[in-house]
Write a protein that holds these residues in place. Structure first.
Motif, PDB file in Angstrom:
ATOM      1  N   ASP A  17       0.818  -1.201   0.000  1.00  0.00           N
ATOM      2  CA  ASP A  17       0.000   0.000   0.000  1.00  0.00           C
ATOM      3  C   ASP A  17       0.860   1.262   0.000  1.00  0.00           C
ATOM      4  O   ASP A  17       1.983   1.271   0.524  1.00  0.00           O
ATOM      5  CB  ASP A  17      -0.884   0.069   1.251  1.00  0.00           C
ATOM      6  CG  ASP A  17      -1.799  -1.119   1.404  1.00  0.00           C
ATOM      7  OD1 ASP A  17      -2.209  -1.674   0.372  1.00  0.00           O
ATOM      8  OD2 ASP A  17      -2.098  -1.492   2.552  1.00  0.00           O
ATOM      9  N   THR A  43      -2.251  -7.707  -5.888  1.00  0.00           N
ATOM     10  CA  THR A  43      -2.741  -7.880  -4.526  1.00  0.00           C
ATOM     11  C   THR A  43      -2.935  -9.364  -4.279  1.00  0.00           C
ATOM     12  O   THR A  43      -3.616 -10.041  -5.040  1.00  0.00           O
ATOM     13  CB  THR A  43      -4.054  -7.128  -4.284  1.00  0.00           C
ATOM     14  OG1 THR A  43      -4.549  -7.500  -2.991  1.00  0.00           O
ATOM     15  CG2 THR A  43      -5.104  -7.408  -5.325  1.00  0.00           C
ATOM     16  N   GLY A  51      -3.475  -1.811  -2.079  1.00  0.00           N
ATOM     17  CA  GLY A  51      -3.517  -0.870  -3.190  1.00  0.00           C
ATOM     18  C   GLY A  51      -3.194   0.540  -2.765  1.00  0.00           C
ATOM     19  O   GLY A  51      -2.323   0.777  -1.942  1.00  0.00           O
ATOM     20  N   GLY A  81      -5.493  -4.721  -7.743  1.00  0.00           N
ATOM     21  CA  GLY A  81      -5.598  -4.145  -6.418  1.00  0.00           C
ATOM     22  C   GLY A  81      -6.695  -3.107  -6.357  1.00  0.00           C
ATOM     23  O   GLY A  81      -7.552  -3.023  -7.239  1.00  0.00           O
ATOM     24  N   HIS A  84      -5.593   2.266  -6.893  1.00  0.00           N
ATOM     25  CA  HIS A  84      -4.372   2.818  -7.474  1.00  0.00           C
ATOM     26  C   HIS A  84      -4.684   4.087  -8.282  1.00  0.00           C
ATOM     27  O   HIS A  84      -5.771   4.246  -8.844  1.00  0.00           O
ATOM     28  CB  HIS A  84      -3.714   1.816  -8.428  1.00  0.00           C
ATOM     29  CG  HIS A  84      -3.302   0.531  -7.788  1.00  0.00           C
ATOM     30  ND1 HIS A  84      -2.440   0.462  -6.727  1.00  0.00           N
ATOM     31  CD2 HIS A  84      -3.643  -0.758  -8.077  1.00  0.00           C
ATOM     32  CE1 HIS A  84      -2.249  -0.797  -6.391  1.00  0.00           C
ATOM     33  NE2 HIS A  84      -2.979  -1.555  -7.198  1.00  0.00           N
ATOM     34  N   VAL A 114      -9.859   1.851  -9.341  1.00  0.00           N
ATOM     35  CA  VAL A 114      -8.583   2.322  -9.880  1.00  0.00           C
ATOM     36  C   VAL A 114      -8.857   3.481 -10.840  1.00  0.00           C
ATOM     37  O   VAL A 114      -9.776   3.420 -11.660  1.00  0.00           O
ATOM     38  CB  VAL A 114      -7.829   1.191 -10.591  1.00  0.00           C
ATOM     39  CG1 VAL A 114      -6.590   1.709 -11.306  1.00  0.00           C
ATOM     40  CG2 VAL A 114      -7.445   0.108  -9.582  1.00  0.00           C
TER      41      VAL A 114
END
Length: 336
Positions: A17, A43, A51, A81, A84, A114
């Motif tokens: 992370d 992940t 993330g 993940g 991001h 994301v």
């Protein structure tokens, strides 16, 4: 930044992370026509919450044919993940999928929320090859990712945009797009019309998707971006010419939820921004008619940014990284 090349599988694999990956060159080339994947943000956490990494201003290039059977069509990079931020990157000269992932029960647990914005994808096989193999309980899996203000141009294969998201929701008759949004991007081949091949929906034109899935596909452009170089080979070649139609053609990243004065600003979606995670300085952000101001804290749970200086703003003011003109540009460079 760093220059990395000649890795056997990934030059960097990121499992964690609040990291910052910035200003690097990831070159996948090993030898003529060979070069495997450059980068993987993954992940492998059973909660699916790994993330919130910032991946900015990097080059991902020269991913070609892999080394052995089963690895002959590698992705340029994997992005798995939650939360991001992938922005202002240059992904070019890759033979197969530019960006993708492989979500599978028991190993890789999700790709959601994301933000992929203001990047350039040029001369790749195709854009987005993401596979969700299902078998994951909600809220895990692949959902609610946003692809905004990007340039996707000149794909090597006959499908510039291919989206492969095999999700268990399809068997229940639900929308296979799963809340993904593609907005204010350039999707263009040098000649001919662009089609989007979306697993669970079909292979249709960009205008068809706009008409039939307007909440998922809207305000995308089928136009030539007009880079300063006709055959770009380096990041600076992807700058826009002064008369490019992409200047001021982008969308604000988010908007304010209400009017106010102070240092804390509630926005509709704070996931586009970073406070630096204690690694680098936070983003400068431009809110309404204010001059850019530094972010010192991002509250991802409550969609609140805390600024270094007090400002005043109106409801529904646009919120973005600093830009010139009336709106952000499309692509990785803001025209000066």
């Amino acid at each position: 930044g760093n220059i990395m090349t000649r890795a056997g599988h990934n030059q960097v694999q990121l499992n964690g992370d609040n990291n910052v990956i910035k200003d690097n060159v990831f070159d996948g080339k090993w030898s003529e026509n060979k070069g495997y994947r450059t980068f993987e943000a993954s992940t492998k956490c059973p909660t699916g919450n790994t993330g919130y990494n910032l991946i900015e201003s990097n080059v991902f290039k020269n991913t070609m044919r892999g080394c052995c059977a089963g690895k002959l069509q590698p992705k340029a990079l994997k992005l798995e993940g939650k939360g991001h931020i992938f922005r202002k990157n240059f992904v070019y000269n890759n033979d197969f999928v530019a960006i993708g992932g492989d979500i599978r029960s028991g190993e890789v647990f999700g790709m959601s929320h994301v933000k992929i914005y203001n990047n350039v994808f040029y001369d790749n096989g195709y854009l987005f090859g993401f596979i969700d193999r299902g078998g994951l309980p909600a809220p895990l899996g692949t959902d609610r990712n946003i692809f905004k203000n990007n340039i996707v141009f000149d794909g090597k294969l006959n499908k510039l945009v291919s989206i492969d998201i095999l999700h268990t929701s399809q068997s229940a008759g639900n929308n296979p797009t799963n809340g993904h949004v593609y907005t204010h991007n350039v999707l263009k081949q040098p000649s001919g019309s662009v089609t989007i091949d979306y697993t669970g929906i079909g292979n249709h034109t960009l205008s068809w998707y706009k008409s039939n899935y307007p909440s998922n596909f809207n305000n995308n452009l089928d136009i030539v971006p007009d880079f300063v170089a006709s055959n770009p080979t380096a990041p600076e070649d992807f700058k826009l010419r002064p008369n490019s139609p992409l200047i001021d053609a982008g969308d604000f990243l988010t908007k304010t939820r209400s009017a106010g004065t102070g240092k804390q600003v509630a926005v509709q979606d704070v996931g586009y921004f970073s406070d630096g995670f204690g690694v680098v300085d936070g983003d400068y952000v431009q809110i309404g008619s204010n001059t850019p101001v530094r972010i010192i804290q991002v509250d991802y749970d409550n969609n609140i940014i805390t600024l270094k200086s007090r400002i005043s703003w109106k409801q529904n003011d646009g919120v973005s990284l600093p830009f010139n003109g009336n709106a952000p540009d499309v692509g990785a460079f803001e025209h000066q």
